[in-house]
Write an enzyme that holds these catalytic residues in place. Structure first.
Site, PDB file in Angstrom:
ATOM      1  N   SER A  70      -4.917   2.121   1.523  1.00 28.91           N
ATOM      2  CA  SER A  70      -5.138   1.149   0.442  1.00 28.91           C
ATOM      3  C   SER A  70      -6.089   1.808  -0.542  1.00 28.91           C
ATOM      4  O   SER A  70      -6.834   2.726  -0.166  1.00 28.91           O
ATOM      5  CB  SER A  70      -5.799  -0.103   1.035  1.00 28.91           C
ATOM      6  OG  SER A  70      -6.322  -0.923   0.009  1.00 28.91           O
ATOM      7  N   TYR A  74     -12.296  -3.903   6.276  1.00 29.12           N
ATOM      8  CA  TYR A  74     -11.026  -3.444   5.688  1.00 29.12           C
ATOM      9  C   TYR A  74     -11.215  -2.054   5.071  1.00 29.12           C
ATOM     10  O   TYR A  74     -10.412  -1.144   5.308  1.00 29.12           O
ATOM     11  CB  TYR A  74     -10.549  -4.461   4.648  1.00 29.12           C
ATOM     12  CG  TYR A  74      -9.144  -4.205   4.146  1.00 29.12           C
ATOM     13  CD1 TYR A  74      -8.035  -4.462   4.957  1.00 29.12           C
ATOM     14  CD2 TYR A  74      -8.914  -3.711   2.869  1.00 29.12           C
ATOM     15  CE1 TYR A  74      -6.741  -4.230   4.499  1.00 29.12           C
ATOM     16  CE2 TYR A  74      -7.623  -3.484   2.401  1.00 29.12           C
ATOM     17  CZ  TYR A  74      -6.543  -3.737   3.224  1.00 29.12           C
ATOM     18  OH  TYR A  74      -5.258  -3.504   2.780  1.00 29.12           O
TER      19      TYR A  74
HETATM   20  N1  LIG Z   1      -0.835  -6.473  -0.281  1.00 34.18           N
HETATM   21  C1  LIG Z   1      -1.715  -5.653  -0.825  1.00 34.18           C
HETATM   22  O1  LIG Z   1      -2.268  -5.939  -1.899  1.00 34.18           O
HETATM   23  C2  LIG Z   1      -2.039  -4.341  -0.144  1.00 34.18           C
HETATM   24  C3  LIG Z   1      -2.809  -3.418  -0.870  1.00 34.18           C
HETATM   25  C4  LIG Z   1      -3.117  -2.197  -0.285  1.00 34.18           C
HETATM   26  C5  LIG Z   1      -2.677  -1.920   0.995  1.00 34.18           C
HETATM   27  N2  LIG Z   1      -1.938  -2.834   1.673  1.00 34.18           N
HETATM   28  C6  LIG Z   1      -1.511  -2.478   3.023  1.00 34.18           C
HETATM   29  O2  LIG Z   1      -0.108  -2.534   3.103  1.00 34.18           O
HETATM   30  C7  LIG Z   1       0.271  -2.815   4.466  1.00 34.18           C
HETATM   31  C8  LIG Z   1       1.291  -3.933   4.480  1.00 34.18           C
HETATM   32  O3  LIG Z   1       0.652  -5.107   4.026  1.00 34.18           O
HETATM   33  P1  LIG Z   1       1.434  -6.298   3.293  1.00 34.18           P
HETATM   34  O4  LIG Z   1       0.715  -6.547   2.038  1.00 34.18           O
HETATM   35  O5  LIG Z   1       2.873  -6.017   3.302  1.00 34.18           O
HETATM   36  O6  LIG Z   1       1.047  -7.489   4.283  1.00 34.18           O
HETATM   37  P2  LIG Z   1       1.938  -8.599   5.002  1.00 34.18           P
HETATM   38  O7  LIG Z   1       0.963  -9.577   5.530  1.00 34.18           O
HETATM   39  O8  LIG Z   1       3.041  -9.058   4.104  1.00 34.18           O
HETATM   40  O9  LIG Z   1       2.619  -7.793   6.217  1.00 34.18           O
HETATM   41  C9  LIG Z   1       1.879  -7.302   7.290  1.00 34.18           C
HETATM   42  C10 LIG Z   1       2.741  -7.370   8.533  1.00 34.18           C
HETATM   43  O10 LIG Z   1       1.985  -6.786   9.610  1.00 34.18           O
HETATM   44  C11 LIG Z   1       2.203  -7.590  10.762  1.00 34.18           C
HETATM   45  N3  LIG Z   1       1.095  -7.443  11.707  1.00 34.18           N
HETATM   46  C12 LIG Z   1      -0.144  -7.959  11.606  1.00 34.18           C
HETATM   47  N4  LIG Z   1      -0.860  -7.648  12.701  1.00 34.18           N
HETATM   48  C13 LIG Z   1      -0.048  -6.905  13.490  1.00 34.18           C
HETATM   49  C14 LIG Z   1      -0.210  -6.299  14.751  1.00 34.18           C
HETATM   50  N5  LIG Z   1      -1.363  -6.398  15.439  1.00 34.18           N
HETATM   51  N6  LIG Z   1       0.828  -5.600  15.277  1.00 34.18           N
HETATM   52  C15 LIG Z   1       1.999  -5.505  14.604  1.00 34.18           C
HETATM   53  N7  LIG Z   1       2.222  -6.089  13.412  1.00 34.18           N
HETATM   54  C16 LIG Z   1       1.193  -6.777  12.862  1.00 34.18           C
HETATM   55  C17 LIG Z   1       2.311  -9.014  10.224  1.00 34.18           C
HETATM   56  O11 LIG Z   1       2.953  -9.876  11.167  1.00 34.18           O
HETATM   57  C18 LIG Z   1       3.109  -8.796   8.956  1.00 34.18           C
HETATM   58  O12 LIG Z   1       4.493  -8.903   9.189  1.00 34.18           O
HETATM   59  C19 LIG Z   1      -1.025  -3.150   5.207  1.00 34.18           C
HETATM   60  O13 LIG Z   1      -1.435  -2.043   5.956  1.00 34.18           O
HETATM   61  C20 LIG Z   1      -2.008  -3.426   4.086  1.00 34.18           C
HETATM   62  O14 LIG Z   1      -3.334  -3.178   4.469  1.00 34.18           O
HETATM   63  C21 LIG Z   1      -1.606  -4.037   1.129  1.00 34.18           C
END
Ligand SMILES: NC(=O)c1ccc[n+]([C@@H]2O[C@H](COP(=O)([O-])OP(=O)(O)OC[C@H]3O[C@@H](n4cnc5c(N)ncnc54)[C@H](O)[C@@H]3O)[C@@H](O)[C@H]2O)c1
Length: 254
Positions: free
Chosen positions: A144, A157
């Site tokens: 991130s 985080y």
């Molecule tokens: N959304 C943002 O703004 C953003 C920004 C930077 C980085 N990210 C990163 O992108 C990645 C995806 O995030 P997203 O935004 O798609 O979130 P999201 O919440 O849409 O998806 C995350 C998924 O991870 C699953 N999950 C959570 N805990 C888990 C576990 N212990 N074991 C297996 N699966 C698990 C959830 O059930 C969910 O389906 C993450 O690593 C997040 O940190 C997101």
């Protein structure tokens, strides 16, 4: 919608964690559209199944808690058995929540670090065993912008994502002579349920507007836009990349 590169991942056997939602779902769909067979892993088994069913015959679904070594080993081994091998792993599973650091409960800190950082290591570790046996591999971790800069109320985080960045470099260096590359994609703001989790946990005295002050004029990306970058980094076109941290954050970490 970004353009799919037809056939770019033909024959590739992939696991994607967090495949039940957001970026993980978009990545599973994208890799399958480009020819890969994909195992969709998520702690939310129903959501992983939904992703796999949407993709069709090229996908399977497996319940997996990435923070639990036994669950990861079982899911990755089952995925590899279903797919007939494993040569690509993308670690999208992640969680987050805002808190004043001086008040954050230990359990909350541990869970965020356990899923985001330890979970990335455990999935990479389980995948590496299959990749070493098969003689090739690509691992794409997901950090991130918060892994590259400080943000208030986000110590767990930021620390976990900073850990993912340097975990990526360490693994890249270790397996550089084994035909396995390890790279990291670092998104900025994406419209997903995780972003909602941050917006819904604003600590007292802070405002979502202040927290978003570091957003760029480009605002949020879509998960598809980030999945397109992951698909490239995971492909043979990126053969010469390893240990790279690829930001896709609208200029947030300029
Ligand atoms: N959304 C943002 O703004 C953003 C920004 C930077 C980085 N990210 C990163 O992108 C990645 C995806 O995030 P997203 O935004 O798609 O979130 P999201 O919440 O849409 O998806 C995350 C998924 O991870 C699953 N999950 C959570 N805990 C888990 C576990 N212990 N074991 C297996 N699966 C698990 C959830 O059930 C969910 O389906 C993450 O690593 C997040 O940190 C997101």
């Amino acid at each position: 919608m970004t353009l799919v590169v037809q056939g770019r991942h033909d024959g590739r056997l992939a696991v994607v964690t967090g495949a039940g939602s957001g970026l993980g779902r978009a990545t599973a769909q994208r890799l399958a559209a480009e020819g890969a067979r994909v195992a969709c892993l998520d702690i939310a088994e129903g959501a992983a199944k939904e992703t796999a069913e949407g993709i069709g015959d090229a996908a399977t679904a497996h319940a997996c808690d990435v923070s639990d070594p036994a669950s990861v080993a079982a899911a990755v081994d089952a995925a590899s058995a279903d797919l007939g091998g494993l040569d690509l792993a993308v670690t999208c599973a992640g969680i987050g929540k805002l808190a004043h650091s001086h008040e954050q409960p230990f359990e909350e800190w541990s869970r965020i670090v356990g899923v985001n950082l330890t979970g990335t290591f455990l999935v990479a570790q389980a995948a590496l065993r299959h990749m070493l046996a098969g003689g090739r591999g690509r691992i794409v971790t997901v950090a991130s912008n918060a892994g590259l800069m400080g943000q208030p109320f986000s110590a767990a985080y930021c620390a976990s994502k900073g850990g993912v960045v340097n975990l990526t470099r360490a693994l890249a260096d270790e397996y550089i002579k084994r035909n396995i590359t390890v790279n990291c994609v670092a998104p900025g703001g994406m419209e997903t349920p995780l972003q909602g989790a941050f917006a819904n946990s604003i600590p007292e005295g802070a405002s979502w507007k202040d927290l978003r002050k570091s957003m760029t004029p480009m605002g949020n990306s879509t998960p598809d836009e980030v999945a397109a970058v992951i698909a490239f980094v995971a492909s043979d076109e990126a053969r010469y990349m390893t240990g790279s941290i690829v930001s896709i954050d609208g200029g947030l970490t300029l």
